[in-house]
Design a protein around this motif. Structure first.
Motif, mmCIF file in Angstrom:
data_model
loop_
_atom_site.group_PDB
_atom_site.id
_atom_site.type_symbol
_atom_site.label_atom_id
_atom_site.label_comp_id
_atom_site.label_asym_id
_atom_site.label_seq_id
_atom_site.Cartn_x
_atom_site.Cartn_y
_atom_site.Cartn_z
ATOM 1 N N ILE A 66 26.916 -46.578 -82.427
ATOM 2 C CA ILE A 66 26.303 -46.190 -81.159
ATOM 3 C C ILE A 66 24.801 -46.000 -81.336
ATOM 4 O O ILE A 66 23.991 -46.414 -80.492
ATOM 5 C CB ILE A 66 26.951 -44.892 -80.626
ATOM 6 C CG1 ILE A 66 28.414 -45.142 -80.262
ATOM 7 C CG2 ILE A 66 26.180 -44.367 -79.420
ATOM 8 C CD1 ILE A 66 29.173 -43.887 -79.855
ATOM 9 N N ALA A 67 24.406 -45.391 -82.464
ATOM 10 C CA ALA A 67 22.989 -45.123 -82.723
ATOM 11 C C ALA A 67 22.169 -46.404 -82.845
ATOM 12 O O ALA A 67 20.968 -46.413 -82.566
ATOM 13 C CB ALA A 67 22.837 -44.287 -83.989
ATOM 14 N N GLU A 71 21.071 -53.341 -80.827
ATOM 15 C CA GLU A 71 20.876 -53.980 -82.133
ATOM 16 C C GLU A 71 22.184 -54.054 -82.919
ATOM 17 O O GLU A 71 22.343 -54.885 -83.813
ATOM 18 C CB GLU A 71 19.836 -53.200 -82.948
ATOM 19 C CG GLU A 71 19.489 -53.824 -84.283
ATOM 20 C CD GLU A 71 18.640 -52.911 -85.146
ATOM 21 O OE1 GLU A 71 18.373 -53.291 -86.309
ATOM 22 O OE2 GLU A 71 18.254 -51.824 -84.680
ATOM 23 N N GLY A 72 23.145 -53.204 -82.572
ATOM 24 C CA GLY A 72 24.405 -53.149 -83.304
ATOM 25 C C GLY A 72 25.167 -54.462 -83.313
ATOM 26 O O GLY A 72 25.883 -54.761 -84.271
ATOM 27 N N PHE A 73 25.002 -55.259 -82.260
ATOM 28 C CA PHE A 73 25.754 -56.513 -82.168
ATOM 29 C C PHE A 73 25.211 -57.590 -83.096
ATOM 30 O O PHE A 73 25.906 -58.566 -83.392
ATOM 31 C CB PHE A 73 25.762 -57.018 -80.726
ATOM 32 C CG PHE A 73 26.515 -56.128 -79.782
ATOM 33 C CD1 PHE A 73 27.895 -56.157 -79.739
ATOM 34 C CD2 PHE A 73 25.846 -55.238 -78.968
ATOM 35 C CE1 PHE A 73 28.610 -55.324 -78.880
ATOM 36 C CE2 PHE A 73 26.534 -54.393 -78.105
ATOM 37 C CZ PHE A 73 27.924 -54.433 -78.068
ATOM 38 N N SER A 74 23.995 -57.439 -83.552
ATOM 39 C CA SER A 74 23.407 -58.428 -84.466
ATOM 40 C C SER A 74 22.950 -57.799 -85.778
ATOM 41 O O SER A 74 22.382 -58.487 -86.626
ATOM 42 C CB SER A 74 22.216 -59.119 -83.787
ATOM 43 O OG SER A 74 21.231 -58.165 -83.400
ATOM 44 N N PHE A 75 23.210 -56.524 -85.945
ATOM 45 C CA PHE A 75 22.738 -55.806 -87.137
ATOM 46 C C PHE A 75 23.360 -56.384 -88.403
ATOM 47 O O PHE A 75 24.555 -56.683 -88.443
ATOM 48 C CB PHE A 75 23.085 -54.320 -87.022
ATOM 49 C CG PHE A 75 22.565 -53.480 -88.161
ATOM 50 C CD1 PHE A 75 21.224 -53.125 -88.222
ATOM 51 C CD2 PHE A 75 23.416 -53.060 -89.169
ATOM 52 C CE1 PHE A 75 20.751 -52.344 -89.276
ATOM 53 C CE2 PHE A 75 22.953 -52.278 -90.219
ATOM 54 C CZ PHE A 75 21.614 -51.926 -90.268
ATOM 55 N N ASP A 81 20.555 -49.884 -95.700
ATOM 56 C CA ASP A 81 20.635 -48.469 -96.072
ATOM 57 C C ASP A 81 21.813 -47.792 -95.374
ATOM 58 O O ASP A 81 22.457 -46.900 -95.944
ATOM 59 C CB ASP A 81 19.337 -47.753 -95.689
ATOM 60 C CG ASP A 81 18.158 -48.198 -96.535
ATOM 61 O OD1 ASP A 81 18.382 -48.735 -97.645
ATOM 62 O OD2 ASP A 81 17.002 -48.028 -96.087
ATOM 63 N N LEU A 82 22.094 -48.220 -94.148
ATOM 64 C CA LEU A 82 23.213 -47.648 -93.401
ATOM 65 C C LEU A 82 24.532 -47.877 -94.131
ATOM 66 O O LEU A 82 25.337 -46.946 -94.302
ATOM 67 C CB LEU A 82 23.280 -48.248 -91.998
ATOM 68 C CG LEU A 82 24.514 -47.871 -91.157
ATOM 69 C CD1 LEU A 82 24.604 -46.358 -90.984
ATOM 70 C CD2 LEU A 82 24.475 -48.576 -89.806
#
Length: 300
Positions: A66-67, A71-75, A81-82
């Protein structure tokens, strides 16, 4: 993922007897999509869970997903680091149950998490099956790669060949080491009344579901390749897997064995066959039901 091989019918005989051009294309185009040049890499379950989780409704997403926002869909999780934070101190040696071996980069897949090797089996033509064999000649670890999308998660080519009802391909795959204990528990293969409850967990690969169910699902075939074969009444495929050591008393997400699943689908002839082959009839599923009490519960 954009790969292109010439596979027209007028070249089929040439491809069957002259491999150089095809092999050169494979060596040139494929390695950049593979881990360690085809030697594979052990991937943590949280990495796989994140890839599934970002496609879920926001109410079911991890806080970390969520954070990330849009960008989450292409991260790119690999080497981020995550991901390092989520994995923590886990290693394949310390936590082998949290890792699975993958050959094709898990973040360079097709729309439903497939590889080119899977596409060959999906198409199923002689040309595509020939290409699959040449791919395996160069990169044998492709054999046990799985679909990674939420819809088809866990499906491997042995599942696909059982569905295709092709004992000759099943026999070949078993001879070269296909994983007959790989569980396939994507949304597509889940009981209908459990689909809305599916959630990911960072600590293990499997999906959590509500265990209150009527067990009905068009293709809720018990997750294992041999269970797929049994539900499709493919006795030869089933016996081939048993001959290679498949344990038909393994349990799926609901705790069902193949004997339970055949009760659900009311396949009496196949139920008799699997019991004749040694399948247990007294194992309880997660609701405390044996195949017999499940039959009573479902009025079979």
């Amino acid at each position: 993922m954009q790969l292109r091989f010439t596979a027209s019918s007028n070249l089929y005989y040439h491809r069957m007897t002259h491999f150089k051009e095809l092999d050169d294309a494979i060596r040139l185009k494929i390695p950049k999509y593979l881990y360690n040049g085809g030697k594979g890499k052990w991937i943590h379950c949280v990495h796989l869970a994140c890839l599934r989780n970002r496609d879920r409704a926001k109410s079911k997403q991890f806080p970390e997903i969520i954070a990330l926002g849009e960008e989450g869909f292409s991260f790119k999780f690999e080497d981020s680091d995550l991901l390092a934070q989520l994995i923590g101190d886990d290693t394949p040696e310390k936590c082998p149950d949290k890792y699975t071996l993958h050959c094709w980069d898990v973040e360079c897949r097709g729309a439903v998490g497939e590889t080119v090797f899977h596409v060959c089996f999906l198409m199923g033509t002689p040309v595509h099956m020939h290409l699959a064999k040449r791919l395996l000649k160069h990169f044998p670890l492709l054999l046990n790669d799985i679909y990674l999308s939420e819809e088809y998660y866990g499906e491997n080519v042995l599942h696909m060949s059982a569905v295709a009802e092709d004992p000759s391909i099943v026999k070949w795959l078993l001879e070269i080491g296909a994983d007959f204990h790989r569980r396939c528990y994507g949304n597509f293969f889940t009981c209908d009344d459990q689909k809305s409850s599916r959630r990911d967990n960072k600590n293990y690969e499997v999906v959590d579901v509500c265990l209150v169910t009527d067990y009905q699902g068009y293709v809720a075939w018990g997750e294992y390749p041999f269970a797929f074969a049994a539900c499709l009444e493919q006795e030869e495929c089933y016996r081939l897997m048993l001959s290679k050591g498949a344990n038909h008393d393994l349990q799926d997400t609901n705790g069902n064995t193949v004997a339970h699943v055949l009760v659900v689908f009311d396949l009496i002839r196949m139920w008799d066959m699997v019991v004749e082959c040694g399948a247990a009839i007294n194992i309880e599923n997660k609701a405390g039901l044996t195949p017999l009490t499940l039959a009573a519960y479902l009025a079979r």
